[in-house]
Design a protein around this motif. Structure first.
Motif, PDB file in Angstrom:
ATOM      1  N   ASN A 290     -28.680  47.892  19.176  1.00 25.10           N
ATOM      2  CA  ASN A 290     -27.441  48.085  18.678  1.00 25.10           C
ATOM      3  C   ASN A 290     -26.934  46.707  18.348  1.00 25.10           C
ATOM      4  OD1 ASN A 290     -27.491  50.684  19.310  1.00 25.10           O
ATOM      5  ND2 ASN A 290     -26.445  50.408  21.177  1.00 25.10           N
ATOM      6  N   LEU A 291     -26.960  45.561  18.534  1.00 27.52           N
ATOM      7  CA  LEU A 291     -26.533  44.348  18.393  1.00 27.52           C
ATOM      8  C   LEU A 291     -27.270  43.918  17.018  1.00 27.52           C
ATOM      9  CD1 LEU A 291     -24.611  41.795  19.136  1.00 27.52           C
ATOM     10  CD2 LEU A 291     -26.876  40.884  20.011  1.00 27.52           C
ATOM     11  N   TYR A 292     -28.521  43.863  16.993  1.00 31.48           N
ATOM     12  CA  TYR A 292     -28.941  43.620  15.843  1.00 31.48           C
ATOM     13  C   TYR A 292     -29.015  44.775  14.611  1.00 31.48           C
ATOM     14  CZ  TYR A 292     -32.934  43.186  12.555  1.00 31.48           C
ATOM     15  OH  TYR A 292     -33.817  42.722  11.426  1.00 31.48           O
ATOM     16  N   ASP A 293     -28.475  45.789  14.804  1.00 29.72           N
ATOM     17  CA  ASP A 293     -28.268  46.686  13.951  1.00 29.72           C
ATOM     18  C   ASP A 293     -26.813  46.393  13.255  1.00 29.72           C
ATOM     19  OD1 ASP A 293     -30.381  48.467  14.052  1.00 29.72           O
ATOM     20  OD2 ASP A 293     -29.297  49.743  15.564  1.00 29.72           O
ATOM     21  N   LYS A 294     -25.900  45.828  14.125  1.00 30.72           N
ATOM     22  CA  LYS A 294     -24.713  45.431  13.610  1.00 30.72           C
ATOM     23  C   LYS A 294     -24.558  44.234  12.981  1.00 30.72           C
ATOM     24  CE  LYS A 294     -22.157  47.689  17.629  1.00 30.72           C
ATOM     25  NZ  LYS A 294     -21.466  47.688  18.730  1.00 30.72           N
ATOM     26  N   THR A 295     -25.492  43.418  12.984  1.00 31.18           N
ATOM     27  CA  THR A 295     -25.477  41.970  12.628  1.00 31.18           C
ATOM     28  C   THR A 295     -26.741  41.431  11.698  1.00 31.18           C
ATOM     29  OG1 THR A 295     -26.326  40.989  14.744  1.00 31.18           O
ATOM     30  CG2 THR A 295     -24.131  41.351  14.603  1.00 31.18           C
ATOM     31  N   SER A 296     -27.594  42.404  11.418  1.00 30.12           N
ATOM     32  CA  SER A 296     -28.695  42.126  10.943  1.00 30.12           C
ATOM     33  C   SER A 296     -28.536  41.622   9.404  1.00 30.12           C
ATOM     34  CB  SER A 296     -29.730  43.331  10.602  1.00 30.12           C
ATOM     35  OG  SER A 296     -29.193  44.292  10.139  1.00 30.12           O
ATOM     36  N   GLY A 297     -27.465  41.803   8.856  1.00 29.25           N
ATOM     37  CA  GLY A 297     -26.868  41.559   7.325  1.00 29.25           C
ATOM     38  C   GLY A 297     -26.587  39.852   7.482  1.00 29.25           C
ATOM     39  N   VAL A 298     -26.430  39.204   8.556  1.00 30.57           N
ATOM     40  CA  VAL A 298     -25.943  37.840   8.703  1.00 30.57           C
ATOM     41  C   VAL A 298     -26.887  36.782   8.688  1.00 30.57           C
ATOM     42  CG1 VAL A 298     -24.159  36.303  10.091  1.00 30.57           C
ATOM     43  CG2 VAL A 298     -23.957  38.848   9.937  1.00 30.57           C
ATOM     44  N   ASP A 299     -26.936  36.356   7.472  1.00 30.30           N
ATOM     45  CA  ASP A 299     -27.998  35.283   7.172  1.00 30.30           C
ATOM     46  C   ASP A 299     -28.228  34.213   8.115  1.00 30.30           C
ATOM     47  OD1 ASP A 299     -29.003  36.704   5.289  1.00 30.30           O
ATOM     48  OD2 ASP A 299     -28.252  35.419   3.810  1.00 30.30           O
ATOM     49  N   GLU A 300     -27.028  33.594   8.770  1.00 28.72           N
ATOM     50  CA  GLU A 300     -26.999  32.449   9.841  1.00 28.72           C
ATOM     51  C   GLU A 300     -27.546  32.775  11.112  1.00 28.72           C
ATOM     52  OE1 GLU A 300     -22.412  32.667  11.704  1.00 28.72           O
ATOM     53  OE2 GLU A 300     -22.565  32.351   9.445  1.00 28.72           O
ATOM     54  N   LEU A 301     -27.796  34.023  11.374  1.00 32.29           N
ATOM     55  CA  LEU A 301     -28.447  34.354  12.708  1.00 32.29           C
ATOM     56  C   LEU A 301     -29.957  34.223  12.649  1.00 32.29           C
ATOM     57  CD1 LEU A 301     -26.173  37.382  13.600  1.00 32.29           C
ATOM     58  CD2 LEU A 301     -25.880  35.082  14.202  1.00 32.29           C
ATOM     59  N   PHE A 302     -30.359  34.080  11.728  1.00 37.00           N
ATOM     60  CA  PHE A 302     -31.970  34.144  11.337  1.00 37.00           C
ATOM     61  C   PHE A 302     -32.519  32.524  11.320  1.00 37.00           C
ATOM     62  CE2 PHE A 302     -30.801  38.373  10.276  1.00 37.00           C
ATOM     63  CZ  PHE A 302     -31.657  39.010  11.066  1.00 37.00           C
ATOM     64  N   THR A 303     -33.570  32.307  11.870  1.00 37.29           N
ATOM     65  CA  THR A 303     -34.472  31.134  11.542  1.00 37.29           C
ATOM     66  C   THR A 303     -35.777  31.360  11.156  1.00 37.29           C
ATOM     67  OG1 THR A 303     -33.037  30.160  13.563  1.00 37.29           O
ATOM     68  CG2 THR A 303     -35.047  29.098  12.897  1.00 37.29           C
ATOM     69  N   SER A 304     -36.411  30.546  10.381  1.00 38.87           N
ATOM     70  CA  SER A 304     -37.651  30.975   9.987  1.00 38.87           C
ATOM     71  C   SER A 304     -38.735  30.514  10.962  1.00 38.87           C
ATOM     72  CB  SER A 304     -37.950  29.879   8.762  1.00 38.87           C
ATOM     73  OG  SER A 304     -38.294  28.591   9.052  1.00 38.87           O
ATOM     74  N   GLU A 305     -39.845  31.043  11.092  1.00 41.47           N
ATOM     75  CA  GLU A 305     -40.665  31.069  12.211  1.00 41.47           C
ATOM     76  C   GLU A 305     -41.414  29.513  12.198  1.00 41.47           C
ATOM     77  OE1 GLU A 305     -43.942  33.700  13.313  1.00 41.47           O
ATOM     78  OE2 GLU A 305     -43.182  35.163  12.146  1.00 41.47           O
ATOM     79  N   GLU A 306     -41.389  29.034  11.161  1.00 39.21           N
ATOM     80  CA  GLU A 306     -41.628  27.505  10.943  1.00 39.21           C
ATOM     81  C   GLU A 306     -40.974  26.468  11.524  1.00 39.21           C
ATOM     82  OE1 GLU A 306     -43.806  30.197   8.191  1.00 39.21           O
ATOM     83  OE2 GLU A 306     -41.654  29.821   8.337  1.00 39.21           O
ATOM     84  N   GLU A 307     -39.621  26.887  11.598  1.00 44.27           N
ATOM     85  CA  GLU A 307     -38.583  25.916  12.169  1.00 44.27           C
ATOM     86  C   GLU A 307     -38.222  26.340  13.558  1.00 44.27           C
ATOM     87  OE1 GLU A 307     -35.393  25.126   8.564  1.00 44.27           O
ATOM     88  OE2 GLU A 307     -35.551  27.155   8.992  1.00 44.27           O
ATOM     89  N   THR A 308     -38.817  27.384  13.989  1.00 45.65           N
ATOM     90  CA  THR A 308     -38.346  27.887  15.416  1.00 45.65           C
ATOM     91  C   THR A 308     -39.308  26.958  16.542  1.00 45.65           C
ATOM     92  OG1 THR A 308     -38.111  30.044  14.760  1.00 45.65           O
ATOM     93  CG2 THR A 308     -38.640  29.875  16.673  1.00 45.65           C
ATOM     94  N   ARG A 309     -38.786  26.551  17.589  1.00 46.16           N
ATOM     95  CA  ARG A 309     -39.532  25.801  18.724  1.00 46.16           C
ATOM     96  C   ARG A 309     -39.424  27.052  19.692  1.00 46.16           C
ATOM     97  NH1 ARG A 309     -36.569  21.647  21.161  1.00 46.16           N
ATOM     98  NH2 ARG A 309     -34.804  22.505  20.311  1.00 46.16           N
ATOM     99  N   PHE A 310     -40.793  27.367  19.900  1.00 47.16           N
ATOM    100  CA  PHE A 310     -40.854  28.463  20.672  1.00 47.16           C
ATOM    101  C   PHE A 310     -41.152  27.989  22.242  1.00 47.16           C
ATOM    102  CE2 PHE A 310     -42.283  30.190  16.843  1.00 47.16           C
ATOM    103  CZ  PHE A 310     -42.119  31.506  16.906  1.00 47.16           C
ATOM    104  N   ALA A 311     -40.386  28.786  23.074  1.00 45.80           N
ATOM    105  CA  ALA A 311     -40.665  28.769  24.599  1.00 45.80           C
ATOM    106  C   ALA A 311     -41.927  29.669  25.215  1.00 45.80           C
ATOM    107  CB  ALA A 311     -39.257  28.743  25.396  1.00 45.80           C
TER     108      ALA A 311
END
Length: 291
Positions: free
Chosen positions: A56-77
């Motif tokens: 539900n959270l994703y459905d409400k905010t998936s249009g907000v670009d600032e909530l996404f990071t590219s995989e290349e820039e992501t530091r995975f745990a």
């Protein structure tokens, strides 16, 4: 659902892998002043309601670009942060048992790793001093979703939360120094898992292509249907002797093609600078470089 842990402000947080990149669950929750699980362990504890809350959270905010990071820039745990148990299965593919010159097991061969061995996708793994025979092992990893004690094989997969990729890195000279394998299996960083955790509804663990490459050269290529003991059998078997807790992880064994199985004159062990990629159908590719 494709879940992961990644670093924000140098702490691991929960995210979703999407077609647009990595979606930050805590930043989305803060934007809407909502409460969501902080990590996979909390999400497992909340069950279906936690997954629905994230959806539900994703459905409400998936249009907000600032909530996404590219995989290349992501530091995975690591895909799971603090499992109570890391259980591993040895010689679980017939061809791997044969190449290791060991008998086909009549019961699962179990050993363990510890949390110090956990690391994430794209994280470098430092090889320990005092060993030279470093090897890879591509593996499907099952993550337990609810307490399992003495469960039947028919019910066993209902106790899985999801699946991820593991690399059971091994120092063979330490592994076979004694009759116990632990020392060669649980050095720091010797259990990379990730990059994502796929919920069980999306995968059939008994029929997934699995492969491993080293510096781009294919070393292992098989299918999980070649397991001697499949995931359902393993979970049922283990649960008869110890209670599996939510968040526990099971490395389910590796196919043939490991360096240990090469003729001695052809064994070229892993070394600093080598890049290992483990790929499993429906999950993705886990990449780590040795240092």
């Amino acid at each position: 659902m494709h879940l992961l842990h990644f670093y924000e402000d140098d702490r691991p947080v929960l995210g979703l892998k999407t077609d647009r990149g990595i979606f930050s669950i805590p930043r989305a929750a803060a934007k809407l002043s909502e409460q969501v699980p902080g990590d996979v362990q909390e999400l497992i504890a909340q069950g279906d309601s936690g997954l629905e809350r994230i959806k539900n959270l994703y459905d409400k905010t998936s249009g907000v670009d600032e909530l996404f990071t590219s995989e290349e820039e992501t530091r995975f745990a690591p895909a799971v942060l603090q499992p109570q148990k890391i259980i591993c299965v040895g010689l679980n593919y017939i061809d791997h048992a044969a190449e290791s010159k060991m008998e086909i097991p009549k019961s699962p061969i179990l050993f363990n790793k510890y949390n110090n061995a956990l690391t994430g996708h794209k994280k470098p793994v430092r090889l320990p001093a005092g060993a030279t025979q470093f090897d890879y092992e591509a593996e499907l990893v099952a993550v337990i979703g609810k307490r399992a004690s003495n469960v039947s094989e028919d019910e066993a997969l209902d106790y899985v939360f999801g699946y991820t990729i593991g690399n059971d890195l091994s120092a063979r000279d330490l592994q076979f120094r004694t009759g116990q394998w632990m020392l060669g299996k649980s050095s720091d960083g010797f259990a990379p898992i990730g990059p994502i955790l796929v919920t069980r509804d999306e995968l059939d663990p008994a029929n997934l292509a699995i492969s491993c490459t080293v510096n781009g050269e294919v070393r292992q290529s098989a299918n999980t249907k070649d397991m001697i003991f499949n995931c359902a059998y393993l979970i049922s078997y283990i649960s008869k002797y110890m209670t599996l807790e939510p968040g526990d992880v099971i490395f389910t064994g590796t196919p043939d093609g490991v360096i240990l199985g090469y003729p001695q004159e052809s064994q070229k062990w892993l070394a600093p600078g080598d890049e290992i990629q483990v790929k499993i159908e429906g999950i993705g590719t886990l990449v780590n470089t040795l240092t």
